[in-house]
Enzyme design. Structure first.
Site, short mmCIF file in Angstrom:
data_model
loop_
_atom_site.label_atom_id
_atom_site.label_comp_id
_atom_site.label_asym_id
_atom_site.label_seq_id
_atom_site.Cartn_x
_atom_site.Cartn_y
_atom_site.Cartn_z
N GLY A 286 0.80 -1.21 0.00
CA GLY A 286 0.00 0.00 0.00
C GLY A 286 0.84 1.26 0.00
N SER A 287 0.33 2.30 0.66
CA SER A 287 0.94 3.64 0.57
C SER A 287 2.32 3.77 1.21
CB SER A 287 0.00 4.67 1.19
OG SER A 287 -1.22 4.72 0.49
N THR A 288 2.76 2.74 1.94
CA THR A 288 4.08 2.84 2.57
C THR A 288 5.20 2.96 1.55
OG1 THR A 288 4.20 0.42 2.71
CG2 THR A 288 3.41 1.61 4.67
N VAL A 289 4.95 2.55 0.28
CA VAL A 289 6.02 2.65 -0.73
C VAL A 289 5.88 3.89 -1.61
CG1 VAL A 289 6.46 0.17 -0.78
CG2 VAL A 289 4.75 1.13 -2.33
#
Length: 551
Positions: A286-289
């Site tokens: 998800g948005s962590t990358v």
């Protein structure tokens, strides 16, 4: 007549003596080696000298796995049943009646000796041997004990009944921990009872100790917070990993569900509980990358934190995919795209970048590659490659779908950001990793850290705040795949961060898998766990707070 009779007798004796001498000479010359071997088989035996398995200890020398003296009770059915001896002392110890014990022994139709019970305390073994039961022997062995129990179980692992590693570091370093068993020769009588130890044939060498990178204080802290979170959110599972930025050492690695390694009946344990999910399970991040996509943009030199992206009207149609933000945020700076985790903003950015250059950043970060920790079952994850990237693939990849990684991979990527763009291998052994690889410039890393600080100060990660410290990090919420594709009911909640933000010493990643609450985002679920773990870790390690605003 009498003289003749004496002569015949003497002659017979003489001839018999000659025959015996001849036979002895024949046996001595022709079958000497065979007879010696057969005699030795009956009179001389060898036995193994068990050695102490090496201790596994944390970085401060606190024991995580130790071997204590024990005995294995061995039973010879023929001798036990040969005489009408009182079996009540042994039966009482085993928790059965003497009659039941006799019936059980008789069931061994082959009549061979076998181990009745292992891991018997020395005091119990002595009492049983003092009872003088014929056919009962006690072989000296060692029992493996894990002082930290389920707190360190996934990392340390377990051994089987033969004292061989079958999980975790016990398996990885089994040869080093096992050592070399010795061997001795002994003399026995006609009743096959040992009467004398002759000599030691093989010198016994105890196993070597193993010092790992874990800090047991941080391990307990992370385990307590994770277990509490998984329970309160009724989640399926969870993982927390804490890294030392300067060395690449894993200071804490915990998972839920866990298991008690001191419970010896491993066959009835849930296999799901045995997995070190931080290294063996892969997820879409998800948005962590999103920061990695931004790193690719910053490397072009065309973008900075002040670059603006128009996210109006709060949605973006790409083929059959509709990308939406919670609201129309209008014109956003690049650091605000990260702070507020704008799907529309990162999608528009990705469409303006070369997809192969974006993928190259992920590749240099080690996504889709082995971490080379040497842990059993360690997964590599996956990093897609397309000759021609479709717009929908470019967009979903930019915000963390279509690729998979382990929590340890994610922690490694954030450690690279914390370490000014230098990638260092992770390790579970004390001493750290010396090899460094430049992934991106110090300039890019500094900009990323400032953006990630804004996430906690005024973005989706406010609940990750640590009192007295400036923290940087990123929330992530990924929908899970169901039977009919991605579902809106099941999510992965992430938070990946570093502290102190200006001079990072620690990196931590929190994953809560499928929380059963109304709010399932990384900011609401994982960020508070990160805050509590990082607060305790900074205090335990006496890391001084950095001046706020210095990033």
């Amino acid at each position: 007549m009498s003289f003749l009779r004496v002569y015949i007798v003497v002659l017979a004796v003489f001839i018999s003596a000659l025959v015996i001498i001849a036979r002895l000479m024949f046996l001595n010359l022709e079958q000497k080696e065979f007879l010696q071997r057969e005699g030795e088989k009956r009179a001389i035996g060898t036995s193994v000298i068990n050695v102490n398995r090496g201790m596994i200890q944390d970085r401060s020398g606190k024991p995580l796995a130790v071997s204590t003296p024990a005995f294995a009770l061995r039973l010879d059915p023929s001798k036990i049943l040969a005489s009408d001896q009182d079996l009540s002392p042994l039966a009482e110890y085993l928790g059965v009646t003497p009659q039941m014990l006799r019936e059980k022994v008789r069931e061994n139709t082959k009549g061979r000796s076998y181990y009745l019970r292992r891991d018997v305390p020395p005091s119990d073994a002595r009492k049983l041997l003092d009872a003088g039961l014929k056919g009962l022997q006690a072989d000296r062995t060692f029992k493996r004990f894990y002082p930290a129990g389920e707190v360190a179980a996934h990392v340390v692992g377990i051994v089987n009944t033969d004292d061989k590693g079958i999980e975790g570091l016990e398996l990885t370093y089994d040869k080093r921990l096992t050592g070399t068993p010795g061997q001795k020769k002994f003399l026995r009588n006609a009743l096959r009872e040992v009467v004398k130890d002759e000599q030691q044939l093989v010198l016994a060498e105890p196993g070597q100790n193993l010092t790992v990178s874990l800090d047991l204080r941080l391990q307990y802290l992370a385990y307590k917070e994770l277990k509490s979170a998984v329970s309160s959110f009724e989640a399926q599972s969870g993982s927390v990993i804490v890294l030392d930025v300067e060395s690449g050492e894993i200071l804490a690695m915990v998972n839920q569900p866990s298991y008690n390694p001191n419970y010896r009946n491993y066959r009835v344990l849930d296999p799901q509980a045995l997995r070190n999910r931080a290294l063996t399970d892969v997820y879409e991040p998800g948005s962590t990358v999103k920061p990695l996509t931004v790193a690719a943009a910053l490397e072009t030199g065309k973008y900075s934190a002040e670059s603006t992206i128009d996210t109006s009207p709060g949605s973006l149609k790409i083929g059959s995919l509709l990308v939406r933000d919670p609201s129309n945020r209008g014109l956003l700076k690049l650091d605000q795209v990260i702070a507020h985790s704008s799907q529309v903003g990162i999608s528009k950015l990705a469409l303006n970048l070369n997809a192969h250059e974006v993928r190259a950043v992920f590749d240099r970060m080690g996504i889709g590659k082995t971490l080379s920790i040497g842990f059993p079952g360690e997964e590599t994850g996956s990093l897609p490659y397309f000759r021609r990237w479709k717009d929908i693939d470019r967009v979903t990849f930019a915000y963390g779908y279509g690729l998979t990684l382990t929590p340890a991979h994610l922690a490694s990527a954030y450690m690279t950001i914390a370490n000014d763009g230098l990638k260092r291998d992770l390790t579970l052994l004390k001493g750290g990793s010396s090899e460094l690889t430049r992934v991106f410039s110090t300039r890019v890393a500094a900009q990323l850290k400032r953006m990630l600080s804004l996430v906690v100060i005024d973005g989706t990660g406010k609940k990750a705040e640590v009192d007295g410290y400036q923290v940087a990090g990123k929330t992530g919420t990924a929908r899970k795949v169901g039977t009919d594709g991605y579902t809106d009911k099941n999510h992965l909640a992430f938070f990946a961060g570093l502290a102190p933000a200006s001079q990072p010493k620690l990196v931590a990643v929190v994953l809560i898998n499928d929380p059963q609450t109304a709010r399932s985002g990384g900011g609401a679920i994982a960020a508070p766990v990160f805050s509590r773990v990082m607060t305790g870790a900074l205090r335990i390690l006496n890391i001084p707070p950095a001046r706020k605003g210095s990033v």
